[in-house]
Enzyme design. Structure first.
Site, PDB file in Angstrom:
ATOM      1  N   LYS A  24     -28.269  81.917  43.967  1.00 50.59           N
ATOM      2  CA  LYS A  24     -26.942  82.500  43.789  1.00 50.59           C
ATOM      3  C   LYS A  24     -26.169  81.817  42.653  1.00 50.59           C
ATOM      4  O   LYS A  24     -25.560  82.488  41.818  1.00 50.59           O
ATOM      5  CB  LYS A  24     -26.159  82.423  45.110  1.00 50.59           C
ATOM      6  CG  LYS A  24     -26.777  83.276  46.219  1.00 50.59           C
ATOM      7  CD  LYS A  24     -25.972  83.254  47.491  1.00 50.59           C
ATOM      8  CE  LYS A  24     -26.146  81.985  48.286  1.00 50.59           C
ATOM      9  NZ  LYS A  24     -27.495  81.877  48.900  1.00 50.59           N
ATOM     10  N   THR A  25     -26.213  80.501  42.613  1.00 53.29           N
ATOM     11  CA  THR A  25     -25.539  79.783  41.525  1.00 53.29           C
ATOM     12  C   THR A  25     -26.184  80.109  40.186  1.00 53.29           C
ATOM     13  O   THR A  25     -25.487  80.316  39.177  1.00 53.29           O
ATOM     14  CB  THR A  25     -25.597  78.267  41.776  1.00 53.29           C
ATOM     15  OG1 THR A  25     -25.025  77.964  43.044  1.00 53.29           O
ATOM     16  CG2 THR A  25     -24.833  77.509  40.693  1.00 53.29           C
ATOM     17  N   THR A  37     -23.698  82.058  52.635  1.00 54.65           N
ATOM     18  CA  THR A  37     -24.863  82.221  53.513  1.00 54.65           C
ATOM     19  C   THR A  37     -24.474  82.982  54.775  1.00 54.65           C
ATOM     20  O   THR A  37     -25.341  83.336  55.565  1.00 54.65           O
ATOM     21  CB  THR A  37     -25.432  80.850  53.910  1.00 54.65           C
ATOM     22  OG1 THR A  37     -24.399  80.073  54.539  1.00 54.65           O
ATOM     23  CG2 THR A  37     -25.945  80.101  52.685  1.00 54.65           C
ATOM     24  N   ARG A  57     -35.862  76.979  45.596  1.00 53.55           N
ATOM     25  CA  ARG A  57     -35.395  75.583  45.616  1.00 53.55           C
ATOM     26  C   ARG A  57     -36.382  74.705  46.374  1.00 53.55           C
ATOM     27  O   ARG A  57     -36.711  73.596  45.948  1.00 53.55           O
ATOM     28  CB  ARG A  57     -34.003  75.494  46.257  1.00 53.55           C
ATOM     29  CG  ARG A  57     -33.442  74.067  46.296  1.00 53.55           C
ATOM     30  CD  ARG A  57     -32.120  74.045  47.028  1.00 53.55           C
ATOM     31  NE  ARG A  57     -31.109  74.841  46.350  1.00 53.55           N
ATOM     32  CZ  ARG A  57     -29.981  75.244  46.915  1.00 53.55           C
ATOM     33  NH1 ARG A  57     -29.734  74.942  48.183  1.00 53.55           N
ATOM     34  NH2 ARG A  57     -29.113  75.960  46.231  1.00 53.55           N
ATOM     35  N   ASP A  92     -18.806  78.746  45.551  1.00 48.28           N
ATOM     36  CA  ASP A  92     -19.897  78.636  46.519  1.00 48.28           C
ATOM     37  C   ASP A  92     -19.297  78.433  47.912  1.00 48.28           C
ATOM     38  O   ASP A  92     -18.181  77.919  48.053  1.00 48.28           O
ATOM     39  CB  ASP A  92     -20.793  77.461  46.132  1.00 48.28           C
ATOM     40  CG  ASP A  92     -22.157  77.517  46.806  1.00 48.28           C
ATOM     41  OD1 ASP A  92     -22.476  78.569  47.408  1.00 48.28           O
ATOM     42  OD2 ASP A  92     -22.904  76.535  46.725  1.00 48.28           O
TER      43      ASP A  92
END
Length: 350
Positions: free
Chosen positions: A78-79, A172, A231, A123
């Protein structure tokens, strides 16, 4: 696009390509592993198509992108997408998080320093305090913000005009957002888990950036245990690289990757010690459940929100766990994974 926020002589290890420097051999910062453009971003094909159209349309009109909400499990990019959108638009990206914006003045300070077309990335936007969230309403809709000047009887409200900007929120837990905030996003998009072939591509690219030699099969072995998350895949690759370097393995093969991941406690299904502890508590101590989240957290020593946001989504994705109104239930594959016979009511009908 701007973001506002040792080897001895002749002793280079064969796992590292000749051009690797000592700094590279220690691992690159995560930012340097990010793709440089949307076309270089692997996976999330449908989402990329939607965003590419939004970028092209906004550029043709000479306008900023519409506000965008990205949701899905952690570690899916997302980032990275927010940074790439800023790069595509040729604007700056300002990074912050919901918990960091405790007071309205915190968000006001960010908003008044934006330039036309800039992207503000928040975020964990679901963790914004309600009073701070309300400040965003007029900022997102009318591109203005109201501030109070003075105190007591002399206090007055002043309206500040803001440049047109794009808010990109990441969460999330999309259901935890209030309806007024969620409705102000023009685009709401979900990030899905990555497939093994997609993660294999990502790992091959990361290995090149880290100057690590890995076979396609070795990358696939890591991808299979990465829980569908880039990740995690990149983190496991670094640990496998360490294992290979210490054991003098010149190339990361499936055998080397499997040995390293077994040592880390990551099994072929991608489950680690916490996953197994959750399943063990459910199956062996509560006969498969249902068990409440707080009870699971107390029995395993994990934070309830961490269980809910990090571990449960993947266990549900692979069919090991189910959330019910009465609590969490271990499904038949979880019993079999632990070497136990499932209850008769969970056995598939023949």
């Amino acid at each position: 696009m701007a973001i506002v926020s040792s080897q001895g002589e002749g002793g280079r290890h064969p796992l590292l390509k000749p051009q690797a420097t000592a700094q590279e051999s220690q691992g690159l910062p995560e930012d340097s592993l990010r793709p440089a453009s949307l076309t270089e971003y692997l996976g999330q094909t449908e989402l990329k198509q939607v965003l590419a159209i939004a970028v092209a349309a906004a550029q043709a009109r000479g306008e900023p992108l519409d506000h965008l909400l990205l949701y899905g499990p952690p570690g899916l990019g997302k980032t990275t997408l927010a940074l790439l959108l800023a790069r595509e638009m040729g604007k700056r990206c300002h990074l912050t998080s919901g918990p960091a914006l405790e007071r309205p003045r915190d968000i006001v300070g960010l908003l008044v320093n934006l330039e036309p077309g800039d992207i503000l990335f928040i975020d964990e936007i679901h963790r914004l305090p309600r009073i701070t969230e309300e400040t965003l309403y007029t900022a997102m809709e009318d591109f203005r913000v109201d501030v109070t000047v003075g105190k007591g009887a002399s206090a007055r409200t002043r309206s500040l005009k803001l440049p047109k900007f794009t808010l990109v929120g990441a969460t999330t837990r999309v259901a935890a957002l209030s309806a007024p905030l969620r409705d102000r996003f023009g685009l709401v998009q979900r990030l899905r888990y990555y497939t093994v072939p997609e993660l294999t591509q990502i790992l091959s690219r990361t290995a090149q950036l880290l100057n690590v030699v890995i076979t396609p099969e070795g990358a696939e072995t890591i991808a299979q245990r990465a829980r569908g998350t880039p990740r995690i895949a990149n983190r496991l690759l670094k640990r496998v690289r360490d294992y290979a370097q210490v054991h003098r393995a010149p190339v990361i093969t499936p055998e080397v990757a499997a040995q390293a991941l077994d040592q880390l406690g990551v099994n072929p299904q991608g489950l680690d010690s916490v996953d197994r502890a959750l399943l063990t508590v459910l199956v062996e101590q509560f006969q498969g459940g249902p068990v409440g989240l707080e009870t699971l957290a107390a029995m395993t020593g994990e934070d309830p929100q961490t269980i809910e946001d990090v571990y449960e989504p993947y266990l549900m994705q692979i069919g090991y766990l189910q959330r019910t109104p009465r609590g969490r239930v271990a499904l038949a594959p979880a019993w079999l994974h632990l070497g136990r016979t499932p209850p008769e009511h969970q056995l598939p009908l023949l």
